[in-house]
Structure formats: C-alpha cells, structure tokens
Write a protein that holds these residues in place. Structure first.
Motif, PDB file in Angstrom:
ATOM      1  N   GLN A  92       0.808  -1.222   0.000  1.00  0.00           N
ATOM      2  CA  GLN A  92       0.000   0.000   0.000  1.00  0.00           C
ATOM      3  C   GLN A  92       0.844   1.276   0.000  1.00  0.00           C
ATOM      4  O   GLN A  92       0.392   2.331   0.452  1.00  0.00           O
ATOM      5  CB  GLN A  92      -0.974  -0.007   1.171  1.00  0.00           C
ATOM      6  N   ARG A  95      -0.878   4.256  -1.862  1.00  0.00           N
ATOM      7  CA  ARG A  95      -1.979   4.836  -1.085  1.00  0.00           C
ATOM      8  C   ARG A  95      -1.431   5.687   0.062  1.00  0.00           C
ATOM      9  O   ARG A  95      -1.921   6.792   0.321  1.00  0.00           O
ATOM     10  CB  ARG A  95      -2.886   3.736  -0.522  1.00  0.00           C
ATOM     11  N   GLU A  98      -0.050   8.965  -1.321  1.00  0.00           N
ATOM     12  CA  GLU A  98      -1.177   9.853  -1.625  1.00  0.00           C
ATOM     13  C   GLU A  98      -1.700  10.513  -0.349  1.00  0.00           C
ATOM     14  O   GLU A  98      -1.975  11.710  -0.327  1.00  0.00           O
ATOM     15  CB  GLU A  98      -2.316   9.079  -2.283  1.00  0.00           C
ATOM     16  N   GLU A  99      -1.858   9.727   0.712  1.00  0.00           N
ATOM     17  CA  GLU A  99      -2.344  10.255   1.987  1.00  0.00           C
ATOM     18  C   GLU A  99      -1.399  11.311   2.538  1.00  0.00           C
ATOM     19  O   GLU A  99      -1.839  12.319   3.094  1.00  0.00           O
ATOM     20  CB  GLU A  99      -2.523   9.134   3.008  1.00  0.00           C
TER      21      GLU A  99
END
Length: 180
Positions: A92, A95, A98-99
């Motif tokens: 991940q 992800r 991106e966070e």
C-alpha cells in the motif's frame, strides 16, 4: 483564481512560502536528506516543537501529517509528513504516499495557508521509485486543488534538474497551467 502548481529546482529551506513540507521520519526528530536539511536550517526551535508534538501524540504514522512553527526558515510553518518506505509496491505504498500529500494539503488549508512547497516525499532513503512518486504527487496535488480553494499555489521542489524535468513533463501531461 485557479490554483497553480509550479516546479522549482533548488533548496526547499530557502523558499518564501507560507508552509514547507518536511519528508519526516516517524520520530519527527530530524534525520538525513531533506529532513536533516530542514532541521538544520530551522534551528533548535523546530526540534523543540517536534518534541512537543511527540509528547502529545507519539510518533507520526506513515501518511499522516502534523504542523509546527518554522523556526529560522522563511516559511510561517512546517508540515511534517511521513511517507512510506518502498517495499516493492505491494504494501500500500502508493496509497500511503497519496495520503501524505493529501493530509499535508488539508493541514495547510485548515490553517489558511495560501502557498505550500513539497519535496519529493519518500524518494530518498525510503527508496520510492522517483517516477512513480512524481506521478502520485502531481495527480494527488492536482486533484486536491481542483476541489478546494486553498492552498492557491503549490511548489514541487526538486533537488536536481533531472527530477524537475520529470515533474514538469507529468505536470504538462496533466494539463495544468504553470508560471514555470
């Protein structure tokens, strides 16, 4: 006014922006790369501010962001975000990266900051492939800015010309207006 993204080559610690983003480690207590450079330029006040955050909440988890004063930097504040350590792409990492960008932008907006400068998060010792990280950065920042009024201007600060060309190419493909 349409939000803008600009690619800059140079030292993030010298930019006269409202807030700079630090690619921090979970301890928030400084380290190598851009993290070390920001801590050195900001002086001891930044480390003390980070220690207070640590006392209040413990370590900063990957993908999360916290804000402190900027010490001796020309910025008003520093947003510390922890990017993912690259483990091959199956944990991940995209992800979480991106966070890290999204949470940093949200924290800047929540504090009414109009300008923010990002380094290439996770591409140093954390080993995230530069091209993939740049694509995530440009896509996430562009998406965020199309939906919110703040921040008004985002600078992607690249340490070298090669990375700056990569970011600029991705930005052009994304169809964003720049002043660069």
């Amino acid at each position: 006014m349409k939000p803008q993204i600009e690619i800059v080559t140079g030292d993030i610690t010298t930019l006269p922006v409202d807030v700079i983003v630090n690619a921090a480690n979970p301890s928030l207590l400084g380290g190598g790369g851009v993290d070390g450079a920001i801590h050195r330029a900001a002086g001891p006040a930044l480390l003390e501010a980070c220690k207070v955050v640590r006392q209040q909440q413990g370590e900063c988890a990957p993908g999360h962001a916290v804000i402190t004063l900027a010490g001796n930097l020309p910025a008003k504040a520093v947003i510390h975000t922890v990017g993912p350590v690259w483990q091959g792409g199956d944990h991940q990492e995209a992800r979480i990266l991106e966070e890290a960008y999204r949470n940093s932008l949200a924290l800047a907006a929540a504090n009414n900051y109009r300008t923010i400068a990002f380094p290439a998060i996770s591409t140093g010792v954390y080993g995230f492939p530069r091209a993939a990280a740049a694509e995530i950065a440009i896509r996430t920042i562009s998406d965020y800015l199309t939906r919110r009024p703040l921040p008004e201007r985002v600078y992607c600060v690249c340490y070298d010309e090669e990375n700056a060309r990569l970011y600029q190419r991705l930005l052009t493909q994304q169809g964003n207006d720049t002043d660069a």
